[in-house]
Design an enzyme around this catalytic site. Structure first.
Site, mmCIF file in Angstrom:
data_model
loop_
_atom_site.group_PDB
_atom_site.id
_atom_site.type_symbol
_atom_site.label_atom_id
_atom_site.label_comp_id
_atom_site.label_asym_id
_atom_site.label_seq_id
_atom_site.Cartn_x
_atom_site.Cartn_y
_atom_site.Cartn_z
ATOM 1 N N SER A 96 64.767 49.518 81.840
ATOM 2 C CA SER A 96 63.776 48.535 81.403
ATOM 3 C C SER A 96 64.298 47.896 80.127
ATOM 4 C CB SER A 96 62.448 49.249 81.096
ATOM 5 O OG SER A 96 61.569 48.382 80.406
ATOM 6 N N TYR A 156 57.764 56.449 77.610
ATOM 7 C CA TYR A 156 58.338 55.588 78.656
ATOM 8 C C TYR A 156 59.660 54.996 78.170
ATOM 9 C CZ TYR A 156 58.930 51.700 81.862
ATOM 10 O OH TYR A 156 59.461 50.811 82.767
HETATM 11 N N1 LIG Z 1 56.839 46.137 86.271
HETATM 12 C C1 LIG Z 1 57.471 46.078 85.111
HETATM 13 O O1 LIG Z 1 57.109 45.294 84.213
HETATM 14 C C2 LIG Z 1 58.691 46.929 84.868
HETATM 15 C C3 LIG Z 1 59.495 46.609 83.779
HETATM 16 C C4 LIG Z 1 60.630 47.379 83.546
HETATM 17 C C5 LIG Z 1 60.946 48.443 84.391
HETATM 18 N N2 LIG Z 1 60.131 48.715 85.437
HETATM 19 C C6 LIG Z 1 60.478 49.865 86.277
HETATM 20 O O2 LIG Z 1 60.594 49.443 87.619
HETATM 21 C C7 LIG Z 1 60.240 50.529 88.484
HETATM 22 C C8 LIG Z 1 59.191 50.066 89.474
HETATM 23 O O3 LIG Z 1 58.035 49.678 88.756
HETATM 24 P P1 LIG Z 1 56.880 48.783 89.405
HETATM 25 O O4 LIG Z 1 56.480 47.811 88.375
HETATM 26 O O5 LIG Z 1 57.301 48.294 90.733
HETATM 27 O O6 LIG Z 1 55.721 49.878 89.502
HETATM 28 P P2 LIG Z 1 54.897 50.415 90.765
HETATM 29 O O7 LIG Z 1 54.441 49.298 91.632
HETATM 30 O O8 LIG Z 1 53.858 51.328 90.163
HETATM 31 O O9 LIG Z 1 55.966 51.261 91.567
HETATM 32 C C9 LIG Z 1 56.342 52.542 91.159
HETATM 33 C C10 LIG Z 1 56.971 53.235 92.341
HETATM 34 O O10 LIG Z 1 57.327 54.560 91.886
HETATM 35 C C11 LIG Z 1 56.846 55.471 92.836
HETATM 36 N N3 LIG Z 1 56.555 56.747 92.194
HETATM 37 C C12 LIG Z 1 55.809 57.007 91.093
HETATM 38 N N4 LIG Z 1 55.744 58.337 90.876
HETATM 39 C C13 LIG Z 1 56.487 58.912 91.852
HETATM 40 C C14 LIG Z 1 56.812 60.257 92.187
HETATM 41 N N5 LIG Z 1 56.358 61.292 91.474
HETATM 42 N N6 LIG Z 1 57.600 60.481 93.262
HETATM 43 C C15 LIG Z 1 58.083 59.446 94.010
HETATM 44 N N7 LIG Z 1 57.802 58.177 93.753
HETATM 45 C C16 LIG Z 1 57.017 57.912 92.686
HETATM 46 C C17 LIG Z 1 55.583 54.848 93.414
HETATM 47 O O11 LIG Z 1 55.349 55.359 94.714
HETATM 48 P P3 LIG Z 1 54.141 56.354 95.117
HETATM 49 O O12 LIG Z 1 52.969 56.014 94.257
HETATM 50 O O13 LIG Z 1 53.979 56.099 96.587
HETATM 51 O O14 LIG Z 1 54.688 57.722 94.830
HETATM 52 C C18 LIG Z 1 56.031 53.388 93.524
HETATM 53 O O15 LIG Z 1 56.730 53.188 94.720
HETATM 54 C C19 LIG Z 1 59.774 51.669 87.583
HETATM 55 O O16 LIG Z 1 60.849 52.558 87.354
HETATM 56 C C20 LIG Z 1 59.424 50.949 86.294
HETATM 57 O O17 LIG Z 1 59.521 51.797 85.171
HETATM 58 C C21 LIG Z 1 59.014 47.988 85.698
#
Ligand SMILES: NC(=O)c1ccc[n+]([C@@H]2O[C@H](COP(=O)([O-])OP(=O)(O)OC[C@H]3O[C@@H](n4cnc5c(N)ncnc54)[C@H](OP(=O)(O)O)[C@@H]3O)[C@@H](O)[C@H]2O)c1
Length: 246
Positions: A131, A144
């Site tokens: 991130s 985080y």
């Molecule tokens: N959105 C942003 O602004 C942003 C910015 C920088 C980095 N990121 C990173 O990008 C990635 C995806 O984020 P997103 O925004 O797409 O969030 P999201 O929609 O909440 O997706 C998170 C994913 O992680 C999975 N997950 C969470 N806990 C888990 C566990 N214990 N075991 C297996 N899977 C798990 C969830 O699946 P289940 O709930 O089905 O388990 C879901 O598929 C993350 O690593 C986040 O830190 C996001």
């Protein structure tokens, strides 16, 4: 990196960025499996149930995916939780523990599970996910940021460990993207499709960059080098005033 002839597992592909990226690979012609705890949300891609905080679940998912797809050659470690914390209240430790277990140890569990397969195969890639916050903290999400800084450092080391095996390591460094509720709280979050367009453009460059840093993430990634770290950190500390009692 080729995205059209791959066999891909996106762990953390049941929603948000992971699901969007999985769809892009599938649309480009790759075979894609998405993993997460709640696979019921996905009806257009093959799924596998995996909880990255549970070592047995990770190994079960690994065995099931490799049984069906022995030519798996790309693993994306997308799973992550983004939790707010008040560091003046020691009760935040619960969020800190969940964050490290999911974002850092969860990533390592998945990388470890698939490393022997990719090395034995002699080619393949890991795509890890950090991130902009890994490089310029957002103090409301303290652990985080720490977890993502750790995944960055770990990815750099993993790349060195795997040198000469044919297995590459690429790090995706998203800025705020309009997923996971960000769209409600952050009007500046980048729309998912615009983000993915840029990601695919960078990912398909030859050679594949070590880090995929879209334009919006550049100021955070390079704040220290470019001399605006202190100013940005101060700006990014302002939302702490929204915590109860501040
Ligand atoms: N959105 C942003 O602004 C942003 C910015 C920088 C980095 N990121 C990173 O990008 C990635 C995806 O984020 P997103 O925004 O797409 O969030 P999201 O929609 O909440 O997706 C998170 C994913 O992680 C999975 N997950 C969470 N806990 C888990 C566990 N214990 N075991 C297996 N899977 C798990 C969830 O699946 P289940 O709930 O089905 O388990 C879901 O598929 C993350 O690593 C986040 O830190 C996001």
């Amino acid at each position: 990196m080729d995205i059209s002839h791959r066999t891909v597992l996106v762990v953390g592909g049941t929603s948000g960025i992971g699901r969007g990226l999985a769809r892009r690979f599938a649309d480009a012609g790759s075979t894609v499996v998405v993993g997460g705890r709640d696979t019921s949300r996905v009806d257009d891609l093959e799924t596998v149930t995996i909880d990255v905080t549970d070592p047995d679940s990770v190994l079960r998912a690994r065995d099931s995916v490799l049984a069906g797809h022995p030519d798996l050659d790309l693993v994306v470690t997308m799973s992550g939780v983004m939790l707010l914390e008040d560091l003046r209240d020691p009760a935040h430790f619960a969020q800190a523990a969940t964050t490290i277990d999911t974002n850092l140890l969860g990533t390592i569990r998945v990388l470890d599970a698939f490393t022997p397969h990719l090395i034995a195969q002699g080619h393949g890639d890991f795509l890890t996910v950090t991130s902009g916050i890994a490089f310029t903290p957002f103090p409301l999400m303290a652990t985080y940021g720490a977890s993502k800084a750790a995944v960055h450092a770990y990815s750099e080391s993993l790349r060195a460990h795997l040198a000469g095996t044919g297995v590459g390591v690429t790090e995706l460094v998203p800025p705020a993207v309009a997923t996971a509720g960000q769209e409600q709280v952050n009007p500046n979050a980048l729309p998912l499709d615009a983000f993915l367009d840029e990601v695919i453009g960078l990912l398909t460059r030859t050679p594949t960059p070590h880090e995929i840093v879209v334009e919006r993430a550049q100021p955070l990634r390079w704040a220290e080098r470019d001399g605006h770290y202190a100013e940005l950190l101060e700006q990014r500390s302002q939302p702490l005033s929204t915590l109860p009692g501040r």
